[in-house]
Motif scaffolding. Structure first.
Motif, short mmCIF file in Angstrom:
data_model
loop_
_atom_site.label_atom_id
_atom_site.label_comp_id
_atom_site.label_asym_id
_atom_site.label_seq_id
_atom_site.Cartn_x
_atom_site.Cartn_y
_atom_site.Cartn_z
N ALA A 4 0.85 -1.20 0.00
CA ALA A 4 0.00 0.00 0.00
C ALA A 4 0.88 1.24 0.00
CB ALA A 4 -0.91 0.00 1.22
N GLY A 5 0.41 2.28 -0.69
CA GLY A 5 1.15 3.53 -0.71
C GLY A 5 0.86 4.35 -1.94
N ILE A 6 1.64 5.40 -2.08
CA ILE A 6 1.52 6.30 -3.22
C ILE A 6 2.87 6.29 -3.92
CG2 ILE A 6 1.10 8.68 -3.97
CD1 ILE A 6 -0.59 9.00 -1.40
N TYR A 7 2.84 6.05 -5.23
CA TYR A 7 4.06 5.88 -6.01
C TYR A 7 4.10 6.90 -7.15
CZ TYR A 7 4.15 1.34 -3.71
OH TYR A 7 4.16 0.35 -2.77
N ASP A 8 5.26 7.53 -7.34
CA ASP A 8 5.51 8.34 -8.54
C ASP A 8 5.94 7.37 -9.62
OD1 ASP A 8 5.04 10.90 -7.37
OD2 ASP A 8 7.00 10.78 -6.39
N THR A 9 5.22 7.34 -10.74
CA THR A 9 5.47 6.34 -11.77
C THR A 9 5.81 6.96 -13.12
OG1 THR A 9 3.12 6.24 -12.36
CG2 THR A 9 3.91 4.67 -10.69
N THR A 10 6.45 6.13 -13.94
CA THR A 10 6.74 6.47 -15.33
C THR A 10 6.41 5.27 -16.19
OG1 THR A 10 8.56 7.93 -14.66
CG2 THR A 10 8.51 7.23 -16.97
N VAL A 11 5.64 5.49 -17.26
CA VAL A 11 5.37 4.47 -18.26
C VAL A 11 6.09 4.89 -19.53
CG1 VAL A 11 3.61 3.34 -19.65
CG2 VAL A 11 3.14 3.85 -17.26
N LYS A 12 6.89 3.98 -20.08
CA LYS A 12 7.62 4.24 -21.33
C LYS A 12 6.66 3.94 -22.48
CE LYS A 12 11.82 4.82 -19.56
NZ LYS A 12 12.56 6.04 -19.70
N SER A 13 5.95 4.97 -22.96
CA SER A 13 4.93 4.78 -23.99
C SER A 13 5.45 5.22 -25.36
CB SER A 13 3.67 5.56 -23.63
OG SER A 13 3.77 6.89 -24.06
N MET A 92 4.25 -1.85 -22.42
CA MET A 92 5.11 -0.72 -22.06
C MET A 92 5.69 -0.97 -20.65
SD MET A 92 2.54 2.29 -23.40
CE MET A 92 1.10 1.55 -22.63
N VAL A 93 6.91 -0.53 -20.44
CA VAL A 93 7.60 -0.69 -19.17
C VAL A 93 7.07 0.34 -18.18
CG1 VAL A 93 9.84 -0.55 -18.00
CG2 VAL A 93 9.66 -1.66 -20.24
N LEU A 94 6.81 -0.13 -16.95
CA LEU A 94 6.33 0.71 -15.86
C LEU A 94 7.39 0.70 -14.75
CD1 LEU A 94 4.10 2.12 -14.09
CD2 LEU A 94 3.30 -0.20 -13.52
N SER A 95 7.71 1.86 -14.20
CA SER A 95 8.62 1.93 -13.05
C SER A 95 8.11 3.00 -12.10
CB SER A 95 10.05 2.25 -13.51
OG SER A 95 10.09 3.52 -14.14
N GLY A 96 8.53 2.91 -10.86
CA GLY A 96 8.09 3.91 -9.89
C GLY A 96 8.81 3.83 -8.56
N THR A 97 8.60 4.86 -7.76
CA THR A 97 9.19 4.97 -6.45
C THR A 97 8.13 5.44 -5.46
OG1 THR A 97 11.30 5.59 -7.44
CG2 THR A 97 11.04 6.03 -5.09
N ARG A 98 8.08 4.80 -4.30
CA ARG A 98 7.12 5.18 -3.26
C ARG A 98 7.42 6.60 -2.77
NH1 ARG A 98 4.56 1.37 0.39
NH2 ARG A 98 6.13 -0.11 -0.33
N GLN A 99 6.36 7.40 -2.61
CA GLN A 99 6.52 8.74 -2.06
C GLN A 99 6.78 8.66 -0.56
OE1 GLN A 99 3.08 11.15 -2.92
NE2 GLN A 99 3.51 11.23 -5.11
N GLY A 100 7.48 9.67 -0.05
CA GLY A 100 7.65 9.82 1.38
C GLY A 100 8.80 9.08 1.91
#
Length: 100
Positions: A4-13, A92-100
């Motif tokens: 659970a959490g909030i993630y800043d994400t990037t999708v390589k579209s 598409m590739v998805l990546s992200g990092t948890r906020q906080g």
């Protein structure tokens, strides 16, 4: 650590990197709800499932054109990696990092 959490994400579209904020809210029975908010608007998580640190879900958009997405991600600590399948537009590739 909980997924659970909030993630800043990037999708390589095909339209370039799409930045967003992915919210994961755990529910009963190995499920989760949430949303992805990006420059095009908000997409609600549909049929979200949690299996350990692996998430699967669906979402849809109407902007810039109607699309359905099948998504999978693995959470490792504060990092998220995965894929978004956009049907005819491919995976598409998805990546992200948890906020906080």
């Amino acid at each position: 650590m909980s997924v659970a959490g909030i993630y800043d994400t990037t999708v390589k579209s095909p339209m370039g990197d799409q930045k967003g904020v992915f919210t994961v809210v755990l529910a009963d029975g190995g499920a989760f709800t949430g949303s992805v908010v990006d420059g095009m608007g908000t997409m609600e998580v549909v049929d979200g499932k949690v299996d350990g640190n692996r998430l699967t879900w669906k979402m849809s958009t109407k902007v810039p054109l109607p699309l359905d997405f099948d998504c999978v991600a693995t959470i490792d600590g504060d990092s998220l990696t995965g894929k978004v399948n956009a049907g005819a537009f491919g995976e598409m590739v998805l990546s992200g990092t948890r906020q906080g």
